[in-house]
Design a protein around this motif. Structure first.
Motif, mmCIF file in Angstrom:
data_model
loop_
_atom_site.group_PDB
_atom_site.id
_atom_site.type_symbol
_atom_site.label_atom_id
_atom_site.label_comp_id
_atom_site.label_asym_id
_atom_site.label_seq_id
_atom_site.Cartn_x
_atom_site.Cartn_y
_atom_site.Cartn_z
ATOM 1 N N ASP A 10 0.813 -1.221 0.000
ATOM 2 C CA ASP A 10 0.000 0.000 0.000
ATOM 3 C C ASP A 10 0.846 1.270 0.000
ATOM 4 O OD1 ASP A 10 -2.405 -1.419 0.110
ATOM 5 O OD2 ASP A 10 -2.390 -1.459 2.296
ATOM 6 N N HIS A 11 2.091 1.153 0.443
ATOM 7 C CA HIS A 11 2.958 2.320 0.570
ATOM 8 C C HIS A 11 4.263 2.082 -0.174
ATOM 9 C CE1 HIS A 11 0.288 4.072 3.522
ATOM 10 N NE2 HIS A 11 0.241 2.883 4.108
ATOM 11 N N GLU A 12 4.698 3.106 -0.893
ATOM 12 C CA GLU A 12 5.894 3.005 -1.715
ATOM 13 C C GLU A 12 7.137 2.688 -0.884
ATOM 14 O OE1 GLU A 12 7.723 5.511 -5.437
ATOM 15 O OE2 GLU A 12 6.532 6.548 -3.949
ATOM 16 N N GLN A 13 7.252 3.282 0.297
ATOM 17 C CA GLN A 13 8.419 3.053 1.142
ATOM 18 C C GLN A 13 8.483 1.598 1.628
ATOM 19 O OE1 GLN A 13 6.236 5.564 1.661
ATOM 20 N NE2 GLN A 13 7.423 7.364 1.131
ATOM 21 N N VAL A 14 7.334 1.007 1.907
ATOM 22 C CA VAL A 14 7.294 -0.394 2.335
ATOM 23 C C VAL A 14 7.732 -1.293 1.185
ATOM 24 C CG1 VAL A 14 5.821 -2.263 3.180
ATOM 25 C CG2 VAL A 14 5.487 0.075 4.031
ATOM 26 N N LEU A 15 7.261 -1.006 -0.004
ATOM 27 C CA LEU A 15 7.665 -1.786 -1.177
ATOM 28 C C LEU A 15 9.173 -1.702 -1.374
ATOM 29 C CD1 LEU A 15 6.847 -3.446 -3.707
ATOM 30 C CD2 LEU A 15 6.781 -1.275 -4.926
ATOM 31 N N GLU A 16 9.707 -0.521 -1.282
ATOM 32 C CA GLU A 16 11.146 -0.328 -1.449
ATOM 33 C C GLU A 16 11.935 -1.151 -0.430
ATOM 34 O OE1 GLU A 16 14.391 3.298 -1.265
ATOM 35 O OE2 GLU A 16 12.256 3.756 -1.249
ATOM 36 N N LYS A 17 11.514 -1.115 0.810
ATOM 37 C CA LYS A 17 12.199 -1.863 1.862
ATOM 38 C C LYS A 17 12.143 -3.367 1.603
ATOM 39 C CE LYS A 17 11.928 -0.471 6.107
ATOM 40 N NZ LYS A 17 11.441 -0.147 7.450
ATOM 41 N N GLU A 18 10.974 -3.875 1.211
ATOM 42 C CA GLU A 18 10.814 -5.308 0.954
ATOM 43 C C GLU A 18 11.626 -5.768 -0.253
ATOM 44 O OE1 GLU A 18 9.272 -7.597 2.876
ATOM 45 O OE2 GLU A 18 9.052 -5.932 4.284
#
Length: 60
Positions: A10-18
């Motif tokens: 849902d969030h771009e920062q979470v995707l980047e981290k994963e």
């Protein structure tokens, strides 16, 4: 063998981290491609919702 790993957040920062966490496990020479997509949804109240997805294509 060629494989894929799909991420959906849902969030771009979470995707980047994963994605970065997963890429630490993949040898750079085995990485083939990364596909990235953003979708925007508007609900009945005209509120915007975003969905961020990435697909990593790599050799296993």
């Amino acid at each position: 063998m060629i494989q894929v790993k799909v991420f959906d957040e849902d969030h771009e920062q979470v995707l980047e981290k994963e994605v970065n966490r997963f890429l630490k496990k993949v040898d750079e020479d085995d990485l083939i491609d990364i596909k990235y997509q953003v979708e925007c949804f508007v609900d009945e109240n005209d509120d915007d919702y975003y969905r961020y997805t990435a697909m990593i294509i790599y050799r296993a």
